[in-house]
Design a protein around this motif. Sequence first.
Motif, PDB file in Angstrom:
ATOM      1  N   LEU A 179       0.830  -1.206   0.000  1.00 44.79           N
ATOM      2  CA  LEU A 179       0.000   0.000   0.000  1.00 44.79           C
ATOM      3  C   LEU A 179       0.870   1.263   0.000  1.00 44.79           C
ATOM      4  CD1 LEU A 179      -2.612   1.638   0.217  1.00 44.79           C
ATOM      5  CD2 LEU A 179      -2.633   1.177   2.674  1.00 44.79           C
ATOM      6  N   LEU A 180       1.990   1.199   0.720  1.00 46.44           N
ATOM      7  CA  LEU A 180       2.909   2.343   0.733  1.00 46.44           C
ATOM      8  C   LEU A 180       3.516   2.554  -0.659  1.00 46.44           C
ATOM      9  CD1 LEU A 180       4.535   4.564   2.175  1.00 46.44           C
ATOM     10  CD2 LEU A 180       6.204   2.803   2.817  1.00 46.44           C
ATOM     11  N   SER A 181       3.904   1.445  -1.307  1.00 45.52           N
ATOM     12  CA  SER A 181       4.479   1.578  -2.657  1.00 45.52           C
ATOM     13  C   SER A 181       3.486   2.247  -3.589  1.00 45.52           C
ATOM     14  CB  SER A 181       4.843   0.213  -3.252  1.00 45.52           C
ATOM     15  OG  SER A 181       5.632  -0.496  -2.357  1.00 45.52           O
ATOM     16  N   LYS A 182       2.222   1.794  -3.502  1.00 42.66           N
ATOM     17  CA  LYS A 182       1.205   2.355  -4.410  1.00 42.66           C
ATOM     18  C   LYS A 182       0.994   3.835  -4.150  1.00 42.66           C
ATOM     19  CE  LYS A 182      -1.724  -1.455  -5.506  1.00 42.66           C
ATOM     20  NZ  LYS A 182      -2.823  -2.245  -5.015  1.00 42.66           N
ATOM     21  N   THR A 183       0.939   4.209  -2.890  1.00 39.62           N
ATOM     22  CA  THR A 183       0.677   5.617  -2.561  1.00 39.62           C
ATOM     23  C   THR A 183       1.887   6.473  -2.923  1.00 39.62           C
ATOM     24  OG1 THR A 183      -0.655   4.781  -0.739  1.00 39.62           O
ATOM     25  CG2 THR A 183      -0.216   7.129  -0.730  1.00 39.62           C
ATOM     26  N   ALA A 184       3.073   5.989  -2.555  1.00 43.75           N
ATOM     27  CA  ALA A 184       4.300   6.770  -2.794  1.00 43.75           C
ATOM     28  C   ALA A 184       4.551   6.955  -4.290  1.00 43.75           C
ATOM     29  CB  ALA A 184       5.486   6.081  -2.141  1.00 43.75           C
ATOM     30  N   ARG A 185       4.195   5.959  -5.070  1.00 47.58           N
ATOM     31  CA  ARG A 185       4.403   5.989  -6.518  1.00 47.58           C
ATOM     32  C   ARG A 185       3.663   7.121  -7.211  1.00 47.58           C
ATOM     33  NH1 ARG A 185       4.961   1.134 -10.450  1.00 47.58           N
ATOM     34  NH2 ARG A 185       4.492   2.431 -12.188  1.00 47.58           N
ATOM     35  N   GLU A 186       2.667   7.652  -6.560  1.00 49.55           N
ATOM     36  CA  GLU A 186       1.884   8.752  -7.146  1.00 49.55           C
ATOM     37  C   GLU A 186       2.393  10.120  -6.696  1.00 49.55           C
ATOM     38  OE1 GLU A 186      -0.353   8.356  -9.471  1.00 49.55           O
ATOM     39  OE2 GLU A 186      -0.148   6.182  -9.399  1.00 49.55           O
ATOM     40  N   VAL A 187       3.372  10.144  -5.802  1.00 47.50           N
ATOM     41  CA  VAL A 187       3.925  11.422  -5.341  1.00 47.50           C
ATOM     42  C   VAL A 187       4.899  11.930  -6.408  1.00 47.50           C
ATOM     43  CG1 VAL A 187       5.437  12.515  -3.611  1.00 47.50           C
ATOM     44  CG2 VAL A 187       3.702  10.851  -2.886  1.00 47.50           C
ATOM     45  N   ALA A 188       4.762  13.175  -6.790  1.00 47.89           N
ATOM     46  CA  ALA A 188       5.681  13.816  -7.749  1.00 47.89           C
ATOM     47  C   ALA A 188       5.878  12.922  -8.980  1.00 47.89           C
ATOM     48  CB  ALA A 188       6.995  14.159  -7.068  1.00 47.89           C
ATOM     49  N   ASP A 189       7.097  12.752  -9.432  1.00 53.05           N
ATOM     50  CA  ASP A 189       7.406  11.933 -10.602  1.00 53.05           C
ATOM     51  C   ASP A 189       8.604  11.074 -10.257  1.00 53.05           C
ATOM     52  OD1 ASP A 189      10.089  13.226 -11.651  1.00 53.05           O
ATOM     53  OD2 ASP A 189       8.787  14.832 -10.978  1.00 53.05           O
ATOM     54  N   ARG A 190       8.905  10.113 -11.130  1.00 53.67           N
ATOM     55  CA  ARG A 190       9.932   9.113 -10.827  1.00 53.67           C
ATOM     56  C   ARG A 190      11.299   9.756 -10.492  1.00 53.67           C
ATOM     57  NH1 ARG A 190      12.047   3.544 -10.505  1.00 53.67           N
ATOM     58  NH2 ARG A 190      14.150   4.281 -10.371  1.00 53.67           N
ATOM     59  N   THR A 191      11.755  10.722 -11.288  1.00 53.01           N
ATOM     60  CA  THR A 191      13.072  11.305 -11.010  1.00 53.01           C
ATOM     61  C   THR A 191      13.055  12.049  -9.673  1.00 53.01           C
ATOM     62  OG1 THR A 191      13.454  11.553 -13.382  1.00 53.01           O
ATOM     63  CG2 THR A 191      14.932  12.760 -11.935  1.00 53.01           C
ATOM     64  N   SER A 192      12.011  12.810  -9.402  1.00 52.29           N
ATOM     65  CA  SER A 192      11.947  13.541  -8.129  1.00 52.29           C
ATOM     66  C   SER A 192      11.898  12.569  -6.952  1.00 52.29           C
ATOM     67  CB  SER A 192      10.734  14.472  -8.087  1.00 52.29           C
ATOM     68  OG  SER A 192      10.824  15.421  -9.129  1.00 52.29           O
ATOM     69  N   ARG A 193      11.250  11.424  -7.169  1.00 52.97           N
ATOM     70  CA  ARG A 193      11.178  10.436  -6.067  1.00 52.97           C
ATOM     71  C   ARG A 193      12.525   9.781  -5.780  1.00 52.97           C
ATOM     72  NH1 ARG A 193       6.425   9.055  -8.783  1.00 52.97           N
ATOM     73  NH2 ARG A 193       7.258   7.055  -9.482  1.00 52.97           N
ATOM     74  N   ASN A 194      13.469   9.922  -6.699  1.00 59.08           N
ATOM     75  CA  ASN A 194      14.836   9.453  -6.383  1.00 59.08           C
ATOM     76  C   ASN A 194      15.429  10.309  -5.279  1.00 59.08           C
ATOM     77  OD1 ASN A 194      14.765   7.497  -8.351  1.00 59.08           O
ATOM     78  ND2 ASN A 194      15.718   8.778  -9.923  1.00 59.08           N
ATOM     79  N   ASP A 214       9.451  -2.374 -19.935  1.00 57.66           N
ATOM     80  CA  ASP A 214       8.174  -2.501 -20.654  1.00 57.66           C
ATOM     81  C   ASP A 214       7.572  -1.096 -20.864  1.00 57.66           C
ATOM     82  OD1 ASP A 214       7.230  -1.769 -18.178  1.00 57.66           O
ATOM     83  OD2 ASP A 214       6.466  -3.753 -17.653  1.00 57.66           O
ATOM     84  N   CYS A 215       6.467  -1.078 -21.624  1.00 56.72           N
ATOM     85  CA  CYS A 215       5.817   0.204 -21.983  1.00 56.72           C
ATOM     86  C   CYS A 215       5.480   1.022 -20.759  1.00 56.72           C
ATOM     87  CB  CYS A 215       4.507  -0.085 -22.696  1.00 56.72           C
ATOM     88  SG  CYS A 215       4.682  -0.093 -24.425  1.00 56.72           S
ATOM     89  N   GLU A 216       4.947   0.337 -19.753  1.00 63.84           N
ATOM     90  CA  GLU A 216       4.487   1.043 -18.548  1.00 63.84           C
ATOM     91  C   GLU A 216       5.664   1.733 -17.853  1.00 63.84           C
ATOM     92  OE1 GLU A 216       2.487   0.170 -14.318  1.00 63.84           O
ATOM     93  OE2 GLU A 216       2.554  -1.529 -15.706  1.00 63.84           O
ATOM     94  N   THR A 217       6.791   1.018 -17.778  1.00 65.79           N
ATOM     95  CA  THR A 217       7.974   1.604 -17.124  1.00 65.79           C
ATOM     96  C   THR A 217       8.473   2.810 -17.915  1.00 65.79           C
ATOM     97  OG1 THR A 217       8.530  -0.628 -16.416  1.00 65.79           O
ATOM     98  CG2 THR A 217      10.258   1.021 -16.176  1.00 65.79           C
ATOM     99  N   VAL A 218       8.509   2.692 -19.235  1.00 70.28           N
ATOM    100  CA  VAL A 218       8.976   3.811 -20.069  1.00 70.28           C
ATOM    101  C   VAL A 218       8.080   5.025 -19.833  1.00 70.28           C
ATOM    102  CG1 VAL A 218       9.252   4.637 -22.444  1.00 70.28           C
ATOM    103  CG2 VAL A 218      10.004   2.320 -21.829  1.00 70.28           C
ATOM    104  N   LYS A 219       6.769   4.791 -19.848  1.00 66.21           N
ATOM    105  CA  LYS A 219       5.831   5.908 -19.643  1.00 66.21           C
ATOM    106  C   LYS A 219       6.034   6.532 -18.265  1.00 66.21           C
ATOM    107  CE  LYS A 219       1.928   4.690 -22.642  1.00 66.21           C
ATOM    108  NZ  LYS A 219       2.232   5.588 -23.735  1.00 66.21           N
ATOM    109  N   GLU A 220       6.212   5.682 -17.273  1.00 67.46           N
ATOM    110  CA  GLU A 220       6.399   6.160 -15.901  1.00 67.46           C
ATOM    111  C   GLU A 220       7.640   7.071 -15.803  1.00 67.46           C
ATOM    112  OE1 GLU A 220       4.491   5.770 -13.393  1.00 67.46           O
ATOM    113  OE2 GLU A 220       5.817   6.386 -11.769  1.00 67.46           O
ATOM    114  N   TRP A 221       8.747   6.619 -16.401  1.00 64.89           N
ATOM    115  CA  TRP A 221       9.981   7.426 -16.338  1.00 64.89           C
ATOM    116  C   TRP A 221       9.841   8.718 -17.140  1.00 64.89           C
ATOM    117  CZ3 TRP A 221      15.385   5.946 -14.870  1.00 64.89           C
ATOM    118  CH2 TRP A 221      15.401   4.876 -13.963  1.00 64.89           C
ATOM    119  N   LEU A 222       9.153   8.629 -18.277  1.00 64.15           N
ATOM    120  CA  LEU A 222       9.042   9.828 -19.125  1.00 64.15           C
ATOM    121  C   LEU A 222       8.187  10.927 -18.501  1.00 64.15           C
ATOM    122  CD1 LEU A 222       8.821   8.440 -22.778  1.00 64.15           C
ATOM    123  CD2 LEU A 222      10.720   9.658 -21.703  1.00 64.15           C
TER     124      LEU A 222
END
Lengths: 277, 155
Positions: free
Chosen positions: A92-107, B124-132
Motif C-alpha cells: 500500500l505504501l508503494s502504491k501511494t508513494a508511486r503517485e507522489v511527484a514523478d519518478r526522477t523527483s522520487r529518487n 516494458d511500456c508502462e515503465t517507459v511511460k512512468e519514467w518519461l
Amino acid sequence: MIPYDFEYYRPASVAEAIRLYGGLEKQGKSPVYYSGGTEIITLGRINLVKTGAVIDIKHIPECQVLGFEQNRLILGAGLSLTKLEEADPFPLLSKTAREVADRTSRNKITLGGNICGRIFYREAVLPFLLADSQVVLAGRDGIKRRSVHDVCNGNLRLDKGELLVQLLTERSYLELPHVSIKKRKQWETGYPLITVAALRKDDRIRVAFSGLCPFPFRSVELEEELNRRHVPLKTRVDQAVRRLPSPILNDIEGSAEYRIFVLRNLLEDVMEEMEGK
Amino acid sequence: MHPSSYGKIGLHLNINGEERTVTIRPADTLLDVLREHLGLTGSKPGCLNGDCGACTVIVGDLPMKSCLMLAVEAADHQVITIEGLNHAPIQQAFIEKFAFQCGYCTPGFIMNVHALINRHPQADCETVKEWLKSNICRCTGYTEIEEAVRSCLLP
Ligand SMILES: Cc1cc2nc3c(=O)[nH]c(=O)nc-3n(C[C@H](O)[C@H](O)[C@H](O)COP(=O)(O)OP(=O)(O)OC[C@H]3O[C@@H](n4cnc5c(N)ncnc54)[C@H](O)[C@@H]3O)c2cc1C
Ligand code: FES
Ligand code: FES
C-alpha cells in the motif's frame, strides 16, 4: 539560486544530529534537518524557508534502515520514495508513494521529508495512519516511540529539534487488502485534488485522506459511518461526509464543493471495491 | 569538503569521469555549479522547481534533477551530464526519430532515458511511460520521444 547562505552539516549518528541542532539553535542559526532537501531548496529559492544551517540526515545509518525486526517492518526516514517502491515491503505504501511527484523527483524525495514537509499533502503518511504504525523520534530527551496518530494525524506535532528517525509497522498489516486512489485536477503528475487510501482489517474498512483538508488525516468517526453495513451505501457516504474535519480546501486545485462531489464518488468506489475484496 | 562556517567551501566533484575542484557556497545547487562554475551548460534551467526535468543529470546510476540537489550532496558520487555522453545510442535515436524541435528539454530527456536504458534494458511500456513523466517538452509530441527510447531497448 538560493538567495542566502547556510552551513551544511552531515552527521553520522542520531546523537550527533541532535547535538548539532541544539548547538546551532543556540547560535541563532535556525537549523533545519535536511533529508531529500527538495522542499528546502525549492521553498528556499523563493525565501519561504530561511535557515542558517542544514543538517543532512541521509547518512545516519538508522535513517536508512529497510528491514524487519521480529514482526515489525522498520523504515528509515531518509529512504527515498523510489527505494521504498523498488523494495516494496509494504504494497500500500508503494502504491501511494508511486503517485507522489514523478519518478526522477522520487529518487530524491524521502519518506521522512514527505511526512514532515511543510507542503501539506504528505501523502506517504496515509498507509502508516491506516496501519496504526509507530514513529521513532529523537530529541533532547533521547529516543522515544509514539503512535503515528499522536504525531502525524492532521497537523504535524513534532517538538522543536525533534527528528523523525524511523517508522515501525506490524507485519500483519502489510499484506491486508487495500486500495489507493489519487485524483488530480489534470495531468498524470502533480499534487492531489484528493487522495484516498483504504485498508481492510478485521472486516472493517479504514480510510485516510490527503488533499481534502490542509493536512492528511484518518478519522475514526468517519470510518464508523462508512462501516454501518446495514445502511445503504449512499446514506453511509452522506453521513461520512458530515464527519469531515474542517476546513475543506478551496484552492486552485479545486473548490471545496467540487472536492466534496469527487469525494462522494470516490468513497462509493472505494467501499464497493473493498467490500468485494 | 569542509563543512561549517558561512562563506565558500572547497569541494571535489567527479564529473564526466574527471576530478574537478570548485569553490562554492554550500547553498549552491548542483545545477548552479555545473553551469556557473564548470561551464557545463548542457543541463538546462527551466522551472527550478523540480517540475520540468530540463536540468536532469545522472548521479551514481540514477537520474536526478540538478535543481533539486545541493552540489555538496554530489561529493561522493559520479555525476554524468549530457556533455559526458559520447554518441550514446539514445542520442542517435533522438535524431533518427525526430524526438526534438527547439531542443531545450532534450538534454534532460536524454539523461533520464539513458539511465532508464542502463537500469532496465528491457523496460516494458508502462515503465517507459512512468519514467518519461518526469520531463516536460513544450514543442514536440511525446510519441517520437517514446519511439526513440523503444528503439534503444532490448526486445
Ligand atoms: C516536483 C515535486 C512534486 C511534488 N509532488 C508531491 C505530491 O504529489 N504529493 C506530496 O505529498 N508531496 C509532493 N511534493 C512535496 C514533497 O513530497 C515534500 O516537499 C517533501 O518534503 C520533500 O521531501 P524531502 O525529503 O525532499 O524533504 P526536505 O526538503 O529534506 O525536508 C522537508 C521538511 O521536512 C523536515 N524534515 C525532513 N526530514 C525530517 C526528519 N526526518 N525529521 C524531522 N523533520 C524532517 C525538514 O526540516 C523540512 O522542513 C512534491 C515536491 C516536488 C519537488
Ligand atoms: S529546472 Fe530542474 S526540474 Fe525544471
Ligand atoms: S523540443 Fe522544445 S521543449 Fe522539447
